[in-house]
Motif scaffolding. Structure first.
Motif, PDB file in Angstrom:
ATOM      1  N   CYS A  83      -0.276   8.560   2.093  1.00  0.00           N
ATOM      2  CA  CYS A  83      -0.473   7.378   2.954  1.00  0.00           C
ATOM      3  C   CYS A  83       0.717   7.155   4.022  1.00  0.00           C
ATOM      4  O   CYS A  83       2.027   7.069   3.309  1.00  0.00           O
ATOM      5  CB  CYS A  83      -0.858   6.120   2.504  1.00  0.00           C
ATOM      6  SG  CYS A  83      -2.031   5.911   1.422  1.00  0.00           S
TER       7      CYS A  83
ATOM      8  N   ILE B 210       0.760  -1.199   0.092  1.00  0.00           N
ATOM      9  CA  ILE B 210      -0.010   0.015  -0.111  1.00  0.00           C
ATOM     10  C   ILE B 210       0.865   1.311   0.025  1.00  0.00           C
ATOM     11  O   ILE B 210       0.517   2.115  -0.671  1.00  0.00           O
ATOM     12  CB  ILE B 210      -0.997   0.087   1.131  1.00  0.00           C
ATOM     13  CG1 ILE B 210      -1.756  -1.122   1.133  1.00  0.00           C
ATOM     14  CG2 ILE B 210      -1.762   1.299   1.512  1.00  0.00           C
ATOM     15  CD1 ILE B 210      -2.760  -1.274   2.399  1.00  0.00           C
ATOM     16  N   LEU B 211       2.013   1.220   0.786  1.00  0.00           N
ATOM     17  CA  LEU B 211       2.756   2.403   0.840  1.00  0.00           C
ATOM     18  C   LEU B 211       3.566   2.546  -0.552  1.00  0.00           C
ATOM     19  O   LEU B 211       3.920   3.856  -0.712  1.00  0.00           O
ATOM     20  CB  LEU B 211       3.727   2.170   2.062  1.00  0.00           C
ATOM     21  CG  LEU B 211       3.245   2.330   3.464  1.00  0.00           C
ATOM     22  CD1 LEU B 211       4.147   2.014   4.310  1.00  0.00           C
ATOM     23  CD2 LEU B 211       2.568   3.581   3.627  1.00  0.00           C
ATOM     24  N   LYS B 212       3.554   1.562  -1.233  1.00  0.00           N
ATOM     25  CA  LYS B 212       4.202   1.696  -2.497  1.00  0.00           C
ATOM     26  C   LYS B 212       3.175   2.227  -3.828  1.00  0.00           C
ATOM     27  O   LYS B 212       3.178   3.067  -4.510  1.00  0.00           O
ATOM     28  CB  LYS B 212       5.156   0.602  -3.007  1.00  0.00           C
ATOM     29  CG  LYS B 212       6.214   0.252  -2.333  1.00  0.00           C
ATOM     30  CD  LYS B 212       6.993  -0.853  -2.602  1.00  0.00           C
ATOM     31  CE  LYS B 212       8.101  -1.374  -1.991  1.00  0.00           C
ATOM     32  NZ  LYS B 212       8.774  -2.851  -2.166  1.00  0.00           N
ATOM     33  N   GLN B 213       2.236   1.434  -3.631  1.00  0.00           N
ATOM     34  CA  GLN B 213       1.122   1.620  -4.973  1.00  0.00           C
ATOM     35  C   GLN B 213      -0.098   2.552  -4.514  1.00  0.00           C
ATOM     36  O   GLN B 213      -0.878   2.562  -5.265  1.00  0.00           O
ATOM     37  CB  GLN B 213       0.662   0.162  -5.097  1.00  0.00           C
ATOM     38  CG  GLN B 213       1.553  -0.623  -5.595  1.00  0.00           C
ATOM     39  CD  GLN B 213       1.558  -2.254  -6.041  1.00  0.00           C
ATOM     40  OE1 GLN B 213       0.142  -2.452  -5.927  1.00  0.00           O
ATOM     41  NE2 GLN B 213       2.264  -3.135  -5.974  1.00  0.00           N
ATOM     42  N   GLY B 214      -0.156   2.696  -3.083  1.00  0.00           N
ATOM     43  CA  GLY B 214      -1.474   3.441  -2.657  1.00  0.00           C
ATOM     44  C   GLY B 214      -2.558   2.602  -2.279  1.00  0.00           C
ATOM     45  O   GLY B 214      -2.349   1.209  -2.313  1.00  0.00           O
TER      46      GLY B 214
ATOM     47  N   ALA C 228      -0.019   6.449  -3.059  1.00  0.00           N
ATOM     48  CA  ALA C 228       0.678   6.281  -2.026  1.00  0.00           C
ATOM     49  C   ALA C 228       1.370   7.309  -1.413  1.00  0.00           C
ATOM     50  O   ALA C 228       1.673   7.486   0.029  1.00  0.00           O
ATOM     51  CB  ALA C 228       1.932   5.272  -2.436  1.00  0.00           C
TER      52      ALA C 228
END
Length: 196
Positions: free
Chosen positions: A179, A112-116, A176
């Motif tokens: 986030c 999630i932190l890379k791709q959102g 991302a």
């Protein structure tokens, strides 16, 4: 008042009816807000032998007691606020609070932190105004991580947020860059620390 077991079973069955397969039970949900007359839901419940003795008061009790606030009654109509898998229900776009929260797990957080945040198999990404709801949503997926979303900044950058009611917010996706990790499971609920 429903006992705990009956309440849980009725809540899950109402979720199935209002969130996942209304057509299976002869329910026709409003395409705009996903609601149906409460009387129609009650009639559909009565067709199930197990729920033939349920009354409107029992439905209202499930709506009121549901910790995740899945349901809402407005006037003579009931709906699931979020989590539909059958059709994409529309919600009003609204200006979000400065920060929203999303519960996930330690395995999913790096992605999630890379791709959102993406909706994956759901129609929307689910966010909340407080840590409690985010923790409830994320706990069932493994070791909990709470992500903070800079919602106001994301909104100014073009991300559209929808208010589903009772502190629940939805978005199609959140890039991302908005986030970050807010809390790990062992820290949630022990303090309201400064975000890192």
């Amino acid at each position: 008042m429903l006992d705990k077991e009956k309440y849980t079973k009725l809540s899950k069955f109402m979720s199935k009816m209002l969130r996942h397969s209304p057509e299976e039970f002869g329910l026709s949900l409003d395409p705009v807000d996903g609601s149906c007359p409460t009387s129609e839901l009650l009639g559909a419940l009565h067709k199930q032998t197990k729920w033939s003795d349920i009354g409107v008061g029992d439905i209202e009790e499930v709506v009121e007691r549901c910790e995740k606030q899945r349901f809402e009654i407005k006037g003579e109509r009931i709906r699931a606020r979020y989590g539909h898998s059958h059709d994409k229900v529309g919600y009003p776009a609204a200006a979000p609070p400065t920060v929203l929260y999303h519960g996930t797990n330690v395995q999913a957080a790096p992605s999630i932190l890379k791709q959102g945040l993406r909706s994956m198999q759901r129609h929307y990404v689910h966010l909340s105004e407080g840590l409690h709801f985010a923790a409830l949503a994320g706990k069932r997926r493994g070791e909990l991580v709470i992500l903070a979303v800079e919602a106001e900044k994301a909104s100014h950058a073009g991300v559209v947020f929808y208010y589903a009611g009772n502190e629940v917010w939805l978005a199609d996706r959140v890039p991302a860059q908005f986030c970050y990790v807010y809390e790990h499971a062992k820290e949630v609920g022990t303090n309201e620390s400064i975000p890192h």
